[in-house]
Design an enzyme around this catalytic site. Structure first.
Site, PDB file in Angstrom:
ATOM      1  N   LYS A  57      15.481  -8.007  11.809  1.00  0.00           N
ATOM      2  CA  LYS A  57      15.857  -8.030  10.192  1.00  0.00           C
ATOM      3  C   LYS A  57      16.868  -8.970  10.318  1.00  0.00           C
ATOM      4  O   LYS A  57      17.128  -9.834   9.311  1.00  0.00           O
ATOM      5  CB  LYS A  57      16.319  -6.730   9.789  1.00  0.00           C
ATOM      6  CG  LYS A  57      15.028  -5.755   9.715  1.00  0.00           C
ATOM      7  CD  LYS A  57      14.049  -6.324   8.363  1.00  0.00           C
ATOM      8  CE  LYS A  57      13.052  -5.199   8.172  1.00  0.00           C
ATOM      9  NZ  LYS A  57      12.186  -5.699   7.190  1.00  0.00           N
ATOM     10  N   SER A 116       0.680  -1.056  -0.067  1.00  0.00           N
ATOM     11  CA  SER A 116       0.197  -0.159   0.049  1.00  0.00           C
ATOM     12  C   SER A 116       1.049   1.231   0.075  1.00  0.00           C
ATOM     13  O   SER A 116       0.211   2.351  -0.109  1.00  0.00           O
ATOM     14  CB  SER A 116      -1.059   0.152   1.241  1.00  0.00           C
ATOM     15  OG  SER A 116      -0.379  -0.094   2.377  1.00  0.00           O
ATOM     16  N   ASP A 147      -3.391  -9.206   6.743  1.00  0.00           N
ATOM     17  CA  ASP A 147      -2.643  -8.786   7.927  1.00  0.00           C
ATOM     18  C   ASP A 147      -1.612  -9.863   8.303  1.00  0.00           C
ATOM     19  O   ASP A 147      -2.105 -10.939   8.389  1.00  0.00           O
ATOM     20  CB  ASP A 147      -3.637  -8.605   9.256  1.00  0.00           C
ATOM     21  CG  ASP A 147      -2.960  -8.206  10.358  1.00  0.00           C
ATOM     22  OD1 ASP A 147      -1.575  -8.370  10.358  1.00  0.00           O
ATOM     23  OD2 ASP A 147      -3.286  -7.822  11.325  1.00  0.00           O
ATOM     24  N   VAL A 148      -0.448  -9.654   7.897  1.00  0.00           N
ATOM     25  CA  VAL A 148       0.503 -10.389   7.904  1.00  0.00           C
ATOM     26  C   VAL A 148       0.942 -11.359   9.281  1.00  0.00           C
ATOM     27  O   VAL A 148       1.606 -12.511   9.233  1.00  0.00           O
ATOM     28  CB  VAL A 148       2.071 -10.095   7.254  1.00  0.00           C
ATOM     29  CG1 VAL A 148       1.892  -9.785   5.845  1.00  0.00           C
ATOM     30  CG2 VAL A 148       2.684  -9.171   8.115  1.00  0.00           C
ATOM     31  N   SER A 184      17.057  -5.613   5.553  1.00  0.00           N
ATOM     32  CA  SER A 184      17.751  -4.286   5.800  1.00  0.00           C
ATOM     33  C   SER A 184      19.193  -4.443   6.102  1.00  0.00           C
ATOM     34  O   SER A 184      19.694  -5.360   6.524  1.00  0.00           O
ATOM     35  CB  SER A 184      16.937  -3.900   6.770  1.00  0.00           C
ATOM     36  OG  SER A 184      17.665  -2.492   7.395  1.00  0.00           O
ATOM     37  N   TYR A 228      13.850  -3.449  15.658  1.00  0.00           N
ATOM     38  CA  TYR A 228      13.923  -3.676  14.111  1.00  0.00           C
ATOM     39  C   TYR A 228      15.204  -4.480  13.726  1.00  0.00           C
ATOM     40  O   TYR A 228      15.165  -5.382  12.808  1.00  0.00           O
ATOM     41  CB  TYR A 228      13.969  -2.317  13.569  1.00  0.00           C
ATOM     42  CG  TYR A 228      13.795  -1.962  11.969  1.00  0.00           C
ATOM     43  CD1 TYR A 228      12.853  -2.200  11.268  1.00  0.00           C
ATOM     44  CD2 TYR A 228      15.126  -2.122  11.366  1.00  0.00           C
ATOM     45  CE1 TYR A 228      12.649  -2.197   9.892  1.00  0.00           C
ATOM     46  CE2 TYR A 228      15.191  -1.789  10.025  1.00  0.00           C
ATOM     47  CZ  TYR A 228      13.910  -1.928   9.357  1.00  0.00           C
ATOM     48  OH  TYR A 228      13.757  -1.836   8.073  1.00  0.00           O
ATOM     49  N   ALA A 229      16.272  -4.054  14.238  1.00  0.00           N
ATOM     50  CA  ALA A 229      17.521  -4.778  13.929  1.00  0.00           C
ATOM     51  C   ALA A 229      17.611  -6.246  14.180  1.00  0.00           C
ATOM     52  O   ALA A 229      18.037  -7.111  13.245  1.00  0.00           O
ATOM     53  CB  ALA A 229      18.680  -4.051  14.696  1.00  0.00           C
ATOM     54  N   ALA A 230      16.885  -6.572  15.438  1.00  0.00           N
ATOM     55  CA  ALA A 230      16.786  -8.066  15.762  1.00  0.00           C
ATOM     56  C   ALA A 230      15.993  -8.798  14.779  1.00  0.00           C
ATOM     57  O   ALA A 230      16.164  -9.787  14.397  1.00  0.00           O
ATOM     58  CB  ALA A 230      16.238  -8.181  17.380  1.00  0.00           C
ATOM     59  N   ASN A 286       7.489  -8.074   1.986  1.00  0.00           N
ATOM     60  CA  ASN A 286       8.047  -6.881   1.947  1.00  0.00           C
ATOM     61  C   ASN A 286       7.277  -5.922   3.394  1.00  0.00           C
ATOM     62  O   ASN A 286       7.629  -4.970   3.784  1.00  0.00           O
ATOM     63  CB  ASN A 286       7.610  -5.979   0.730  1.00  0.00           C
ATOM     64  CG  ASN A 286       7.728  -4.587   0.864  1.00  0.00           C
ATOM     65  OD1 ASN A 286       8.899  -4.137   1.090  1.00  0.00           O
ATOM     66  ND2 ASN A 286       6.695  -3.819   0.963  1.00  0.00           N
TER      67      ASN A 286
HETATM   68  P1  NDP Z   1       6.326   1.581   4.386  1.00  0.00           P
HETATM   69  O1  NDP Z   1       5.931   2.019   6.007  1.00  0.00           O
HETATM   70  O2  NDP Z   1       6.081   2.708   3.313  1.00  0.00           O
HETATM   71  O3  NDP Z   1       5.381   0.427   3.947  1.00  0.00           O
HETATM   72  C1  NDP Z   1       5.202  -0.764   4.897  1.00  0.00           C
HETATM   73  C2  NDP Z   1       4.164  -1.633   4.623  1.00  0.00           C
HETATM   74  O4  NDP Z   1       4.024  -2.723   5.387  1.00  0.00           O
HETATM   75  C3  NDP Z   1       2.832  -0.869   4.173  1.00  0.00           C
HETATM   76  O5  NDP Z   1       2.138  -1.013   2.832  1.00  0.00           O
HETATM   77  C4  NDP Z   1       1.850  -1.235   5.364  1.00  0.00           C
HETATM   78  O6  NDP Z   1       0.573  -1.665   5.063  1.00  0.00           O
HETATM   79  C5  NDP Z   1       2.401  -2.663   5.466  1.00  0.00           C
HETATM   80  N1  NDP Z   1       2.188  -3.562   6.603  1.00  0.00           N
HETATM   81  C6  NDP Z   1       2.685  -3.054   7.960  1.00  0.00           C
HETATM   82  N2  NDP Z   1       2.211  -3.904   9.008  1.00  0.00           N
HETATM   83  C7  NDP Z   1       1.337  -4.821   8.224  1.00  0.00           C
HETATM   84  C8  NDP Z   1       0.702  -6.029   8.554  1.00  0.00           C
HETATM   85  N3  NDP Z   1       0.458  -6.400   9.794  1.00  0.00           N
HETATM   86  N4  NDP Z   1       0.040  -6.810   7.534  1.00  0.00           N
HETATM   87  C9  NDP Z   1       0.254  -6.363   5.974  1.00  0.00           C
HETATM   88  N5  NDP Z   1       0.881  -5.392   5.746  1.00  0.00           N
HETATM   89  C10 NDP Z   1       1.308  -4.691   6.968  1.00  0.00           C
HETATM   90  O7  NDP Z   1       7.699   1.166   4.581  1.00  0.00           O
HETATM   91  P2  NDP Z   1       8.889   0.897   3.393  1.00  0.00           P
HETATM   92  O8  NDP Z   1       8.240   0.822   1.983  1.00  0.00           O
HETATM   93  O9  NDP Z   1       9.856   2.058   3.670  1.00  0.00           O
HETATM   94  O10 NDP Z   1       9.348  -0.599   3.922  1.00  0.00           O
HETATM   95  C11 NDP Z   1       8.903  -1.740   3.309  1.00  0.00           C
HETATM   96  C12 NDP Z   1       9.958  -2.822   3.746  1.00  0.00           C
HETATM   97  O11 NDP Z   1      11.420  -2.530   3.224  1.00  0.00           O
HETATM   98  C13 NDP Z   1       9.827  -3.111   5.069  1.00  0.00           C
HETATM   99  O12 NDP Z   1      10.017  -4.270   5.550  1.00  0.00           O
HETATM  100  C14 NDP Z   1      11.104  -2.304   5.576  1.00  0.00           C
HETATM  101  O13 NDP Z   1      11.706  -2.771   6.605  1.00  0.00           O
HETATM  102  C15 NDP Z   1      12.252  -2.391   4.514  1.00  0.00           C
HETATM  103  N6  NDP Z   1      13.490  -1.526   4.289  1.00  0.00           N
HETATM  104  C16 NDP Z   1      13.105  -0.026   4.053  1.00  0.00           C
HETATM  105  C17 NDP Z   1      14.034   0.803   3.915  1.00  0.00           C
HETATM  106  C18 NDP Z   1      13.970   2.224   3.509  1.00  0.00           C
HETATM  107  O14 NDP Z   1      14.778   2.986   3.394  1.00  0.00           O
HETATM  108  N7  NDP Z   1      12.725   2.645   3.514  1.00  0.00           N
HETATM  109  C19 NDP Z   1      15.283   0.378   4.016  1.00  0.00           C
HETATM  110  C20 NDP Z   1      15.659  -1.036   4.511  1.00  0.00           C
HETATM  111  C21 NDP Z   1      14.529  -2.016   4.386  1.00  0.00           C
HETATM  112  P3  NDP Z   1      -0.935  -1.382   5.877  1.00  0.00           P
HETATM  113  O15 NDP Z   1      -0.513  -0.261   6.881  1.00  0.00           O
HETATM  114  O16 NDP Z   1      -1.811  -0.806   4.836  1.00  0.00           O
HETATM  115  O17 NDP Z   1      -1.128  -2.640   6.260  1.00  0.00           O
END
Ligand code: NDP
Length: 258
Positions: free
Chosen positions: A166, A21, A69-70, A149, A162-164, A96
């Protein structure tokens, strides 16, 4: 298409992107569609994923939105049942969805800790388990890519949970790869460094943000397009001998001087 590029094609595959999303997930969904996959756009905010699926369909791709919801096995199973009715079995999975609650450990509540681990670690494990069960039953094989990450390797204050989570995702990836290889399912992790998105773009302009950029050997953050090649490599047959790997995409950030 140039013969060399054919293995990167996802034509005929059904690809699931969790957390689609916003941010990375939204970008990955559009990318996998451009590579030829039917794309399943999953997250909790149904209005946003529906918008993304509509966008992909309007641009000539095939996408469907499913609320997932994952952290809930039953939500994952129900979403995949819905997908199978329309698109068939998911054979490319991009795990993701992820959250961060940046607080010093001394200030972190039980709920803060559990929310991060539930989403970033348990979510990856539950989605991998359910999708793999279905691939095995259908004898399709497949590819699972877990978004970890560079915090899996290096550390930063206020990010213990978060670090733990990942670091655990990387070790989970290797163990699952070992178990699933006999079923022709590959499991790899992608470890992005720092990327500028709409969420943090302004912060990177601050003094603190600029100081961080100076510590990256390439002296810059990444752009989402720079994840395209690595993600497609792991998701497609181009990476057919790769399993259990953790691919770092960070401009050399983890190499910075200690
Ligand atoms: P965002 O916050 O933009 O997106 C996170 C997404 O996860 C949203 O779409 C949210 O959707 C979804 N989400 C959260 N909780 C749940 C849940 N319980 N069930 C289903 N979906 C869920 O983060 P990013 O795009 O920045 O990050 C994406 C991934 O990349 C993450 O795993 C992050 O740790 C990793 N990452 C990001 C970096 C960065 O620089 N941005 C660097 C390294 C890793 P919704 O709330 O609609 O459910």
């Amino acid at each position: 298409m140039n013969d060399l590029l054919k293995p990167f094609s996802l034509e005929g595959r059904v690809a699931l992107v969790t957390g689609a999303s916003s941010g990375f997930g939204r970008h990955f969904a559009a990318l996998l569609s451009r590579a030829g996959a039917k794309v399943v756009v999953a997250a909790r905010r149904t209005d946003l994923i529906q918008k993304e699926a509509n966008k992909i369909n309007a641009s000539g791709g095939q996408a469907m939105a499913v609320t997932m919801d994952v952290t809930s096995s039953s939500s994952i199973a129900a979403a995949l049942d819905e997908v199978e009715k329309e698109f068939g079995v998911v054979t490319v999975v991009i795990n993701n969805a992820g959250i961060t609650i940046p607080k010093l450990l001394l200030d972190l509540s039980d709920d803060d800790w559990n929310n991060v681990i539930d989403t970033n670690l348990n979510g990856v494990a539950f989605v991998a388990r359910e999708t793999a069960r279905r691939m095995i039953a259908a004898e399709t094989g497949g590819s699972i890519v877990n978004i970890a990450s560079i915090l899996a390797e290096r550390v930063q204050k206020a990010l213990t949970s978060y670090a733990a989570s990942k670091a655990a995702v990387v070790q989970f990836t290797k163990t699952a790869a070992l178990e699933f290889a006999q079923h022709n399912i590959r499991v790899n992790a992608l470890c992005p460094g720092y990327f500028q998105t709409e969420l943090n773009g302004e912060w990177f302009k601050t003094q603190e943000g600029q100081a961080l950029i100076k510590r990256i050997p390439q002296r810059r953050t990444g752009t989402l397009e720079e994840l395209n090649g690595p993600l497609l490599l792991l998701a497609s047959d181009a990476g057919s001998l790769m399993t259990g790997s953790a691919v770092i995409v960070d401009g050399g950030h983890v190499l910075s001087d200690l």
